[in-house]
Design a protein around this motif. Structure first.
Motif, PDB file in Angstrom:
ATOM      1  N   PRO A 397       0.880  -1.191   0.085  1.00 23.96           N
ATOM      2  CA  PRO A 397      -0.098  -0.086  -0.007  1.00 23.96           C
ATOM      3  C   PRO A 397       0.967   1.298  -0.055  1.00 23.96           C
ATOM      4  O   PRO A 397       1.999   1.374   0.626  1.00 23.96           O
ATOM      5  N   PRO A 398       0.360   2.229  -0.509  1.00 25.98           N
ATOM      6  CA  PRO A 398       1.316   3.622  -0.498  1.00 25.98           C
ATOM      7  C   PRO A 398       1.187   4.069   0.894  1.00 25.98           C
ATOM      8  O   PRO A 398       0.190   3.593   1.794  1.00 25.98           O
ATOM      9  N   LEU A 399       2.105   5.051   1.326  1.00 26.21           N
ATOM     10  CA  LEU A 399       2.164   5.327   2.629  1.00 26.21           C
ATOM     11  C   LEU A 399       0.941   5.909   3.361  1.00 26.21           C
ATOM     12  O   LEU A 399       0.733   5.526   4.392  1.00 26.21           O
ATOM     13  N   GLU A 400       0.196   6.751   2.795  1.00 25.74           N
ATOM     14  CA  GLU A 400      -1.068   7.295   3.492  1.00 25.74           C
ATOM     15  C   GLU A 400      -2.006   6.213   3.714  1.00 25.74           C
ATOM     16  O   GLU A 400      -2.615   6.174   4.676  1.00 25.74           O
ATOM     17  N   GLU A 401      -1.969   4.935   2.778  1.00 29.54           N
ATOM     18  CA  GLU A 401      -3.164   4.117   3.150  1.00 29.54           C
ATOM     19  C   GLU A 401      -2.574   3.371   4.148  1.00 29.54           C
ATOM     20  O   GLU A 401      -3.314   2.728   5.178  1.00 29.54           O
ATOM     21  N   LEU A 402      -1.190   3.134   4.150  1.00 28.33           N
ATOM     22  CA  LEU A 402      -0.600   2.362   5.386  1.00 28.33           C
ATOM     23  C   LEU A 402      -1.173   2.844   6.624  1.00 28.33           C
ATOM     24  O   LEU A 402      -1.247   2.337   7.511  1.00 28.33           O
ATOM     25  N   TYR A 403      -0.857   4.361   6.666  1.00 28.12           N
ATOM     26  CA  TYR A 403      -0.965   4.877   7.976  1.00 28.12           C
ATOM     27  C   TYR A 403      -2.390   4.649   8.467  1.00 28.12           C
ATOM     28  O   TYR A 403      -2.844   4.219   9.679  1.00 28.12           O
ATOM     29  N   GLU A 404      -3.321   4.547   7.539  1.00 26.65           N
ATOM     30  CA  GLU A 404      -4.756   4.618   7.924  1.00 26.65           C
ATOM     31  C   GLU A 404      -5.078   2.978   8.255  1.00 26.65           C
ATOM     32  O   GLU A 404      -5.922   2.756   9.169  1.00 26.65           O
ATOM     33  N   ALA A 405      -4.564   2.070   7.475  1.00 17.45           N
ATOM     34  CA  ALA A 405      -4.893   0.521   7.443  1.00 17.45           C
ATOM     35  C   ALA A 405      -4.386   0.450   8.991  1.00 17.45           C
ATOM     36  O   ALA A 405      -5.027  -0.537   9.898  1.00 17.45           O
ATOM     37  N   ILE A 406      -3.244   0.706   9.491  1.00 19.46           N
ATOM     38  CA  ILE A 406      -2.753   0.462  10.761  1.00 19.46           C
ATOM     39  C   ILE A 406      -3.471   0.938  11.895  1.00 19.46           C
ATOM     40  O   ILE A 406      -3.744   0.375  12.884  1.00 19.46           O
ATOM     41  N   ARG A 407      -4.075   2.204  11.683  1.00 25.82           N
ATOM     42  CA  ARG A 407      -4.899   2.867  12.611  1.00 25.82           C
ATOM     43  C   ARG A 407      -6.096   1.904  13.060  1.00 25.82           C
ATOM     44  O   ARG A 407      -6.420   1.682  14.036  1.00 25.82           O
ATOM     45  N   VAL A 408      -6.838   1.681  11.709  1.00 25.51           N
ATOM     46  CA  VAL A 408      -7.835   0.602  11.628  1.00 25.51           C
ATOM     47  C   VAL A 408      -7.581  -0.588  12.684  1.00 25.51           C
ATOM     48  O   VAL A 408      -8.290  -0.939  13.625  1.00 25.51           O
ATOM     49  N   LEU A 409      -6.158  -1.314  12.442  1.00 24.88           N
ATOM     50  CA  LEU A 409      -6.010  -2.416  13.099  1.00 24.88           C
ATOM     51  C   LEU A 409      -5.635  -2.202  14.638  1.00 24.88           C
ATOM     52  O   LEU A 409      -6.378  -3.085  15.474  1.00 24.88           O
ATOM     53  N   CYS A 410      -5.183  -1.081  14.757  1.00 27.51           N
ATOM     54  CA  CYS A 410      -5.103  -0.727  16.343  1.00 27.51           C
ATOM     55  C   CYS A 410      -6.525  -0.411  17.004  1.00 27.51           C
ATOM     56  O   CYS A 410      -6.584  -1.030  18.353  1.00 27.51           O
ATOM     57  N   VAL A 411      -7.315   0.166  16.216  1.00 26.54           N
ATOM     58  CA  VAL A 411      -8.720   0.333  17.033  1.00 26.54           C
ATOM     59  C   VAL A 411      -9.265  -1.009  17.134  1.00 26.54           C
ATOM     60  O   VAL A 411      -9.801  -1.127  18.307  1.00 26.54           O
ATOM     61  N   CYS A 412      -9.175  -1.723  16.139  1.00 28.08           N
ATOM     62  CA  CYS A 412      -9.751  -3.201  16.392  1.00 28.08           C
ATOM     63  C   CYS A 412      -9.080  -3.875  17.447  1.00 28.08           C
ATOM     64  O   CYS A 412      -9.690  -4.481  18.226  1.00 28.08           O
ATOM     65  N   ILE A 413      -7.607  -4.038  17.738  1.00 24.44           N
ATOM     66  CA  ILE A 413      -6.912  -4.304  18.681  1.00 24.44           C
ATOM     67  C   ILE A 413      -7.552  -3.908  20.151  1.00 24.44           C
ATOM     68  O   ILE A 413      -7.647  -4.591  21.020  1.00 24.44           O
ATOM     69  N   LYS A 414      -7.781  -2.595  20.273  1.00 25.44           N
ATOM     70  CA  LYS A 414      -8.027  -2.125  21.317  1.00 25.44           C
ATOM     71  C   LYS A 414      -9.375  -2.488  21.769  1.00 25.44           C
ATOM     72  O   LYS A 414      -9.593  -2.826  22.996  1.00 25.44           O
ATOM     73  N   ILE A 415     -10.335  -2.745  20.821  1.00 28.07           N
ATOM     74  CA  ILE A 415     -11.559  -3.009  21.364  1.00 28.07           C
ATOM     75  C   ILE A 415     -11.633  -4.737  21.525  1.00 28.07           C
ATOM     76  O   ILE A 415     -12.349  -4.794  22.663  1.00 28.07           O
ATOM     77  N   CYS A 416     -10.845  -5.166  20.840  1.00 28.99           N
ATOM     78  CA  CYS A 416     -11.126  -6.801  21.175  1.00 28.99           C
ATOM     79  C   CYS A 416     -10.209  -7.116  22.559  1.00 28.99           C
ATOM     80  O   CYS A 416     -10.914  -7.920  23.341  1.00 28.99           O
ATOM     81  N   SER A 417      -9.273  -6.387  22.900  1.00 27.40           N
ATOM     82  CA  SER A 417      -8.523  -6.529  23.980  1.00 27.40           C
ATOM     83  C   SER A 417      -9.375  -5.932  25.253  1.00 27.40           C
ATOM     84  O   SER A 417      -9.377  -6.797  26.217  1.00 27.40           O
ATOM     85  N   ALA A 418     -10.074  -4.997  25.061  1.00 29.69           N
ATOM     86  CA  ALA A 418     -10.894  -4.347  26.290  1.00 29.69           C
ATOM     87  C   ALA A 418     -12.053  -5.454  26.485  1.00 29.69           C
ATOM     88  O   ALA A 418     -12.077  -5.774  27.627  1.00 29.69           O
ATOM     89  N   GLU A 419     -12.588  -5.899  25.650  1.00 27.09           N
ATOM     90  CA  GLU A 419     -13.874  -7.002  25.438  1.00 27.09           C
ATOM     91  C   GLU A 419     -13.149  -8.240  26.464  1.00 27.09           C
ATOM     92  O   GLU A 419     -13.817  -8.669  27.139  1.00 27.09           O
ATOM     93  N   LYS A 420     -11.966  -8.648  25.828  1.00 23.89           N
ATOM     94  CA  LYS A 420     -11.304  -9.905  26.402  1.00 23.89           C
ATOM     95  C   LYS A 420     -11.225  -9.564  27.836  1.00 23.89           C
ATOM     96  O   LYS A 420     -11.364 -10.479  28.709  1.00 23.89           O
ATOM     97  N   LEU A 421     -10.597  -8.530  28.027  1.00 23.60           N
ATOM     98  CA  LEU A 421     -10.144  -8.238  29.594  1.00 23.60           C
ATOM     99  C   LEU A 421     -11.296  -8.257  30.596  1.00 23.60           C
ATOM    100  O   LEU A 421     -11.534  -8.277  31.558  1.00 23.60           O
ATOM    101  N   LEU A 422     -12.635  -7.695  29.753  1.00 23.10           N
ATOM    102  CA  LEU A 422     -13.805  -7.489  30.688  1.00 23.10           C
ATOM    103  C   LEU A 422     -14.376  -8.865  30.889  1.00 23.10           C
ATOM    104  O   LEU A 422     -15.175  -9.038  32.002  1.00 23.10           O
ATOM    105  N   GLU A 423     -14.292  -9.877  29.872  1.00 21.40           N
ATOM    106  CA  GLU A 423     -14.762 -11.069  30.154  1.00 21.40           C
ATOM    107  C   GLU A 423     -13.982 -11.833  31.193  1.00 21.40           C
ATOM    108  O   GLU A 423     -14.827 -12.725  31.862  1.00 21.40           O
ATOM    109  N   ALA A 424     -12.630 -11.348  31.668  1.00 21.19           N
ATOM    110  CA  ALA A 424     -11.833 -12.321  32.467  1.00 21.19           C
ATOM    111  C   ALA A 424     -12.562 -11.989  34.251  1.00 21.19           C
ATOM    112  O   ALA A 424     -13.073 -11.015  34.560  1.00 21.19           O
TER     113      ALA A 424
END
Ligand SMILES: Cc1ncc(COP(=O)(O)O)c(C=O)c1O
Length: 424
Positions: A397-424
């Motif tokens: 991906p071009p650099l601008e897309e890459l920044y946005e794509a990784i941002r999306v990934l990070c948001v998804c990781i934060k959501i899934c991690s928070a949900e996982k920790l709340l389950e515990a």
């Protein structure tokens, strides 16, 4: 802020904020593909001179061989020398193939299954069970070859300097364990560079199977991001020194040096193995594409020419890898919910989420228009027992897309991690 130290209330608050961000990202209707490690078009442009006649000249090899015609099974001398230099071996130790090293790997294992590893060995296909050691995370196509050939895969942890040797030494006591995969430099996906110590251990270890074979996929041998390609003990040499000269089958290609799909592939091994392999390859083809061999030899010239060309790739790739690392650090640094690699070469950044989150993270990113390699792909049978590894391929991906794509990934990781920790 470390997610693991937050109270349930605080976690719920974080979750609500990140869900809001996710919704905003969904509304952007993104469409990015981060699934495979392909070079970007500006990297491909670096080799455009291969397309014209400039590097073909009169289509004659230095020896006078007519490259437009049939013949020369193992490659014209200048390409054998170039590929041998790239793989750190001698021309007599190489067979130059077609456009794909993966194809040569598949063929090699097919030969072993049907004919055995040498004239006096039992074909693996005649045995009840054949097992392979697979350092993980690893390359999905290696695992697919084993799956297609009915070779049982045994995952072994890939540590910072190579596979967990304690485990490997235990496994090779089993005569059904016939070999192992390795990506020794800038490994796909974790960027690991095997230490010389582990390379020598692999070369010298006592194996119950006399035909134990190391499938050494050195696909990224010159693909550095630092100052120069990492120096590494040569496996063919190490095996010869250890008295196991026929243990190593080494593979490489110019796929990510010039053009994937239109490059030059190489197999390197002992002279005995080369002879044995050619005795079957001669039934498969009269010769590979010598015009491509000639233009690659003239274009890349020598080892220094390859490294100079790889520096141009590195100049394009460094900002992309830095972008990934920058966003990961900015979004997730110190949160205690993600580990990631900082590779010195190769094509990937490998991340580990909290256990049980990877599949969900990839699915959420996908639903937001950003495709990643499916979770589990880096493990045999597509089963990551901890469901935590994801491969990031930043090159296409071009650099601008890459920044946005990784941002999306990070948001998804934060959501899934928070949900996982709340389950515990
Ligand atoms: C580790 C590894 N080996 C082999 C290949 C494919 O190589 P080739 O194009 O020479 O078949 C890849 C491509 O992604 C790879 O990552």
């Amino acid at each position: 802020m470390n997610y693991r130290q937050l109270s349930k209330e605080e976690l719920k608050e974080v979750l609500a904020q990140e869900k809001k961000r996710y919704q905003e990202l969904v509304e952007k209707n993104l469409s990015y593909d981060m699934t495979r490690g392909k070079p970007g078009s500006n990297q491909l442009d670096l080799s455009n001179d291969l397309l014209g006649e400039k590097y073909i000249g009169n289509a004659k090899a230095a020896s006078g061989t007519e490259c437009r015609n049939y013949g020369v099974l193992d490659g014209i001398p200048e390409i054998k020398k170039l590929m041998a230099d790239m793989m750190g071996t001698k021309p007599e130790n190489v067979i130059v193939g077609g456009n794909s090293s993966l194809n040569m790997m598949f063929d090699t294992l097919m030969r072993f299954m049907v004919f055995g590893t040498s004239a006096d060995s039992t074909p693996w296909g005649k045995l009840d069970k054949v097992k392979f050691i697979c350092p993980v995370p690893g390359y999905d196509r290696h695992f697919l070859i084993c799956e297609k050939l009915g070779i049982e895969m045994i995952p072994v942890e890939l540590q910072e300097d190579g596979p967990d040797m304690e485990k490997v030494l235990e496994l090779v006591k089993d005569p059904a364990v016939k070999g192992m995969w390795s990506i020794p430099k800038y490994s796909n996906p974790s960027g690991v560079v095997y230490s010389d110590e582990k390379i020598c251990q692999l070369a010298s270890m006592e194996c119950a199977a006399p035909d134990f074979t190391i499938m050494w996929d050195d696909a990224y041998t010159v693909h550095y991001l630092g100052d120069a390609p990492a120096k590494q003990k040569n496996l063919i040499e190490a095996c010869a020194e250890a008295g196991n000269p026929n243990r190593a089958y080494v593979f490489g290609s110019t796929s990510k040096i010039t053009f994937p799909g239109s490059g030059i592939a190489v197999l390197a091994s002992s002279v005995e193995n080369i002879k044995y392999s050619l005795s079957y390859i001669t039934a498969q083809t009269i010769g590979n594409d010598k015009l491509n061999q000639l233009r690659h030899a003239n274009f890349l010239k020598d080892y220094d020419g390859i490294v100079a060309h790889m520096e141009k790739h590195a100049e394009i790739l460094r900002p992309k890898f830095n972008a990934v690392l920058e966003v990961l650090e900015e979004e997730l640094g110190g949160l205690g919910i993600l580990e990631w690699t900082k590779p010195q070469g190769g094509y990937f950044v490998s991340i580990n989420t909290l256990d049980g989150c990877a599949t969900k993270v990839v699915a959420m990113a996908n639903a937001c228009g950003v495709k990643f390699t499916p979770a589990g792909a880096t493990f045999p049978y597509r089963k990551d027992p901890r469901d935590r590894n994801i491969r990031i391929a930043p090159t296409l991906p071009p650099l601008e897309e890459l920044y946005e794509a990784i941002r999306v990934l990070c948001v998804c990781i934060k959501i899934c991690s928070a949900e996982k920790l709340l389950e515990a």
